[in-house]
Design a protein around this motif. Structure first.
Motif, PDB file in Angstrom:
ATOM      1  N   PRO A  81       0.827  -1.220   0.000  1.00  0.00           N
ATOM      2  CA  PRO A  81       0.000   0.000   0.000  1.00  0.00           C
ATOM      3  C   PRO A  81       0.851   1.256   0.000  1.00  0.00           C
ATOM      4  CG  PRO A  81      -0.735  -1.560   1.668  1.00  0.00           C
ATOM      5  CD  PRO A  81       0.588  -2.041   1.170  1.00  0.00           C
TER       6      PRO A  81
ATOM      7  N   SER B  64      -3.035   1.527   6.095  1.00  0.00           N
ATOM      8  CA  SER B  64      -3.756   0.361   5.591  1.00  0.00           C
ATOM      9  C   SER B  64      -4.907  -0.027   6.517  1.00  0.00           C
ATOM     10  CB  SER B  64      -2.779  -0.811   5.439  1.00  0.00           C
ATOM     11  OG  SER B  64      -3.434  -1.938   4.901  1.00  0.00           O
TER      12      SER B  64
ATOM     13  N   ASN C 184      -5.688   1.619  -2.497  1.00  0.00           N
ATOM     14  CA  ASN C 184      -5.343   1.106  -1.172  1.00  0.00           C
ATOM     15  C   ASN C 184      -6.510   0.387  -0.506  1.00  0.00           C
ATOM     16  OD1 ASN C 184      -2.513   2.207  -0.332  1.00  0.00           O
ATOM     17  ND2 ASN C 184      -3.501   3.871  -1.437  1.00  0.00           N
TER      18      ASN C 184
END
Length: 654
Positions: A101, A156, A200
């Motif tokens: 990410p 994340s 993401n």
């Protein structure tokens, strides 16, 4: 033991099928297998060509991550237009776990802790901005790897919680965007990766329920299962990371084959494994080149191009919150001004102070300012982004997507950069009312009409000297006094956004219900007001309550809270500092001045509303012109107003 552990989610509709992701012949039964490394050789050779402007390590990572590396042979480079040039991109299907990410999610810019704050915390501290590689289309990160990994895990988890998406019953079909990244201080970790620019939430949803043995991600004999985090993957060498993918895929197929029968337990086991396999791959577009519109810039503006692309891709349900969007735009403005040579002789110091991401102590000293004073840095941000230079204003207008730059347009970026000096206030939950007050409008037109500079006003004597000059009608001194006072009053909770309780506090008398900038501008025009503002700067800096003007001098109001001071300052803005003499019987001149101020404020609002209409038409793709019958009343009203104003105004100087 299985390498996965996904919570039971029994579905009585249909068994979840493993989706065939092959691009070629599908006549044989599908079983997902990770290709041997030997299959990547030709792809690596093909991508090692001049128009692919990335390192051999990045090429290898792309090939190792491809589900069908053979398709990379002959892959076509697509070109994506960005503000500063063209990005070159290749598209393929990749293993989810071979991507990482974003290093830091720009949605969190308004919540991070900044080095510009003298009391900032290392927890959730913002990272320095990535720089450009000298020759490659690659982002370069200078922070310590532990800080990078903490930021990437935090971001994340955040998008996983806030924007969870259904992944598993279907495969991910909308491409993610990724970019090669290099780490200057990797420690014992790999010094490069492929990091996501957009997507993401999709990545986090794909990996949200994956648990693996601790021994798979760290040198330990522990057999307990742990949730997979981006930091776990980024610690692994590329070959081991690929082996982890192979192990997960293999065990998922084993679970499907072992869970026979029609019982609920068997169905659940098969469904869990099928969902995992469907989430193990994603379509991805990787940036592999960049061509700047100005060849002399080389790769210098590559990070700006990537961040610009990021913000413009996050639309719809994932649109940035306004504070974070303003933060990204502000950083684009500061970087563009630096690249265009619009930040003066100490350009690097000015840029560092504006961005506030790194320690600004030396930069503030270079500019002759005391780094211990947050209000001086905020005031410097205001001064730099309200300057009159045509080139500066053109750059700001372009970044803000405005056809012409009005005072209110500058407010958002200024607020977000300025508040970076106060980011530790988040721990006290006081940032929301502060931002709300500043967002009500912290600027006034004189800030853009006159040249003014920020002086090192860091002592009581310096404040007194500034007040003396302001009293002598030194306009730059008056503006500097006003901005410092506004910043100290707002951030200490003594000047708030207009609210319903203010008039109740002062006995029902009408107060000035405009933005904080308009209040300060009006108070600055009164001698008593300048006394109150100057005294407030000194008192608040000393952690004392500001005093009020009464009976011809400053007095302490020990029973006042911040809302009391706010209400009385707004009252004084409307009626002066002697309510007995002014509130019910203002002079004719005072009434005329107030009427002119209200009229000019309404014009600014009308112009901003017209800009909003034009922006909406652009976004909606509206090309038809408005019927004359619809706009005729507006044109006539503007024409009448122009003639009426000309009758009471001097002629324009020639």
């Amino acid at each position: 033991m299985s390498t996965i552990d996904i919570p039971d989610e029994h579905d009585d509709i249909d068994d979840i099928e493993v989706i065939d992701i092959r691009s070629g012949d599908r006549s044989t039964p599908f079983e997902h297998r990770v290709e041997p490394v030997s299959k990547t050789t030709k792809a690596i050779k093909y991508l090692s060509r001049p128009d692919v402007q990335i390192s051999p390590a990045a090429v290898r990572r792309i090939a190792f991550g491809a589900v069908e590396p053979g398709l990379l042979e002959g892959a076509r480079l697509e070109r994506h237009r960005v503000e500063t040039g063209w990005l070159s991109v290749i598209t393929y299907r990749a293993y989810t776990l071979l991507l990482s990410p974003a290093i830091e999610n720009d949605r969190l810019l308004d919540e991070a802790h900044y080095a510009a704050d003298p009391e900032t915390s290392d927890q959730q501290r913002v990272l320095s901005m990535p720089t450009a590689h000298e020759t490659d289309a690659t982002l370069v990160y200078a922070d310590a790897m532990d800080d990078l990994l903490a930021a990437i895990d935090r971001a994340s988890k955040r998008v996983r919680d806030q924007n969870r998406q259904e992944v598993g019953r279907r495969i991910v079909e909308r491409p993610l965007m990724a970019v090669p990244a290099v780490f200057l201080n990797p420690g014992h970790h790999p010094d490069e990766d492929l990091n996501i620019v957009d997507g993401n939430s999709r990545w986090a949803s794909c990996t949200a329920d994956i648990k693996v043995p601790a021994s798979s991600i760290s040198p330990t004999t522990a057999k307990n299962l742990v949730q997979l985090l981006p930091s776990h993957l980024m610690r692994l060498p590329l070959s081991e990371r690929r082996d982890l993918v192979r192990e997960i895929v293999k065990n998922a197929h084993r679970d499907i084959n072992a869970a026979t029968g029609t019982s609920k337990a068997a169905r659940d086991k098969r469904d869990q494994a099928a969902k995992l396999l469907n989430a193990m791959t994603v379509p991805v577009q990787v940036i592999v080149g960049y061509t700047d519109d100005n060849p002399d810039m080389g790769m210098r503006r590559f990070p700006v191009a990537v961040r610009s692309l990021l913000m413009r891709m996050n639309i719809g349900v994932k649109q940035f919150e306004e504070p974070s969007k303003n933060g990204v735009t502000a950083e684009e403005i500061a970087t563009a001004l630096f690249d265009a040579g619009q930040l003066g002789d100490n350009a690097q110091a000015v840029k560092d102070v504006l961005l506030g991401r790194t320690d600004v102590t030396d930069a503030m000293k270079t500019l002759g300012l005391n780094p211990a004073f947050r209000d001086l840095r905020f005031t410097f941000v205001v001064q730099q982004l309200t300057r009159k230079e045509p080139r500066l204003n053109a750059i700001m207008a372009a970044k803000l997507d405005k056809r012409r730059l009005l005072v209110p347009h500058r407010n958002g970026p200024i607020v977000e950069l300025g508040l970076r000096s106060y980011s530790s206030l988040l721990r006290e939950q006081t940032m929301v009312p502060v931002r709300t007050a500043l967002d009500s409008g912290c600027l006034w037109k004189a800030l853009t009409d006159y040249e003014w500079t920020v002086e090192n006003i860091d002592t009581d004597q310096a404040v007194d000297d500034l007040l003396e000059r302001a009293d002598n009608d030194d306009i730059p001194a008056k503006l500097l006094l006003g901005v410092i006072a506004m910043v100290t009053l707002v951030t200490s909770g003594h000047l708030l956004a207009p609210g319903g309780s203010a008039e109740q506090i002062v006995g029902g008398i009408k107060v000035m219900r405009t933005g904080v900038g308009s209040v300060i501008k009006t108070v600055l025009d009164k001698k008593e007001g300048r006394q109150v503002l100057a005294d407030a700067i000194k008192r608040i800096r000393a952690d004392l309550r500001p005093r009020w003007w009464a009976d011809g001098h400053l007095v302490e109001r020990d029973d006042w809270k911040g809302s009391d001071f706010n209400a009385h300052l707004r009252l004084a803005a409307n009626h002066g500092f002697d309510p007995e003499g002014y509130q019910n019987n203002p002079t004719d001149t005072e009434r005329e001045d107030k009427a002119l101020t209200n009229f000019q404020a309404s014009l600014t609002t009308a112009a901003a509303n017209l800009d909003d209409l034009i922006d909406m038409r652009k976004k909606n793709g509206t090309t038809n012109v408005l019927p004359w019958t619809v706009v005729e009343p507006s044109f006539k009203q503007l024409n009448y107003m122009d003639k009426d104003l000309a009758r009471i105004s001097e002629d324009e100087p020639r």
